[in-house]
Design a protein around this motif. Structure first.
Motif, short mmCIF file in Angstrom:
data_model
loop_
_atom_site.label_atom_id
_atom_site.label_comp_id
_atom_site.label_asym_id
_atom_site.label_seq_id
_atom_site.Cartn_x
_atom_site.Cartn_y
_atom_site.Cartn_z
N LEU A 108 -43.24 38.60 -147.54
CA LEU A 108 -44.36 38.89 -146.63
C LEU A 108 -45.50 39.61 -147.36
N PHE A 116 -47.90 34.88 -140.00
CA PHE A 116 -47.06 35.81 -139.22
C PHE A 116 -48.04 36.73 -138.51
N THR A 129 -38.89 40.39 -146.82
CA THR A 129 -39.28 41.71 -147.35
C THR A 129 -40.80 41.73 -147.55
N GLY A 130 -41.38 42.90 -147.35
CA GLY A 130 -42.81 43.05 -147.52
C GLY A 130 -43.14 44.26 -148.38
C1 1GP Z 1 -42.20 43.50 -141.41
O1 1GP Z 1 -40.08 42.44 -141.41
C2 1GP Z 1 -41.21 42.69 -142.15
O2 1GP Z 1 -42.75 42.79 -140.38
C3 1GP Z 1 -40.94 43.26 -143.52
O3 1GP Z 1 -40.67 44.63 -143.48
O4 1GP Z 1 -42.27 45.60 -145.10
O5 1GP Z 1 -40.20 46.86 -144.44
O6 1GP Z 1 -40.05 44.84 -145.88
P1 1GP Z 1 -40.80 45.54 -144.81
#
Ligand code: 1GP
Length: 252
Positions: free
Chosen positions: A23, A79, A226-227
């Protein structure tokens, strides 16, 4: 080959493949860094790039998507935090219904605003049940949507929500702890949802290493998101570890 993105995702997951989506929040990266991350994501085996955020401060959304599309060939999926985060340059979008909440804007309002634009862009909307799970602190989604997350100690309540969404025709369920969550989605809750629904389960929020990703996959997650981890100094290397773990847990 399935004609739609949802068809491809469902087909892969049904075969036992586990997927990893990276992400990117357009506020957090320059176009140069986003292109670099897109190339690295593809190289390490990520299956798609998600783009979005609860609230966008920057004004380069279309440019951002075009940059990613030039840098990699894996799908770029929107998203969106709301109906303004749309771009014809993406491959598809998660058409998110925040089914854990009871705010009509997030259940139908934003969808009505976005529908005519989606039609004109030709983007594929992927009907997705978005479920916010309590994670130790107020998340941006909780604040912005003015909804309460599902209690993390009530797996059966989460399972009932996911099943209702499947009965309503949604194609994916996204269990979300929130970006940067202190506590990620508990395995017991993922397992309960897995027991009740057949559609692919996405899990995200607070996953910062391969061990945590494995815990979610073992519990029944099909897709890991993961973001925030990319903001760390060694973010690319952690992303590679997580991608490798997802590949290891994948049956095909
Ligand atoms: C957030 O699920 C995503 O909408 C990713 O979360 O940034 O904590 O990896 P993180």
């Amino acid at each position: 080959m399935s004609a739609t993105m949802l068809g491809q995702i469902t087909k892969n997951v049904t075969k036992g493949k586990k997927l990893y989506w990276v992400l990117l929040d357009p506020d957090d990266f320059s176009l140069h860094d986003a292109a670099m991350i897109a190339r690295e994501s593809q190289k390490c085996g990520a299956d798609a790039i998600l783009v979005g955020g609860s609230l966008l401060y920057s004004n380069h959304f279309d440019n951002f998507i075009q940059t990613l599309k030039k840098a990699c060939t894996i799908p770029v999926i929107l998203f969106p935090g709301d109906a303004t985060q749309l771009s014809a340059y993406a491959d598809a979008l998660l058409y998110l219904s925040l089914v854990s909440g009871r705010n009509p804007s997030n259940l139908i309002g934003e969808h009505v605003k976005a529908a005519p634009i989606i039609k004109q862009t030709g983007l594929e909307p992927i009907p997705t049940a978005y479920m916010l799970i309590e994670s130790g602190a107020v998340s941006s989604v909780e604040f912005m949507s003015n909804t309460r997350p599902l209690p993390r100690s009530k797996p059966e309540l989460a399972a009932a929500h996911a099943l209702a969404a499947q009965y309503m025709g949604m194609g994916l369920v996204y269990l979300e702890a929130g970006s940067g969550a202190q506590l990620s989605v508990p395995p017991e809750l993922i397992a309960a949802v897995r027991k009740w629904v057949d559609i692919p389960i996405i899990v995200g929020g607070g996953i910062r290493d391969a061990v945590t990703a494995k815990e979610k996959l073992d519990a029944g997650a099909d897709i890991i998101v993961t973001g925030n981890v990319l903001q760390k100094e060694d973010g690319i290397s952690i992303m590679k570890d997580i991608a490798a773990e997802v590949r290891r847990q994948s049956k095909s």
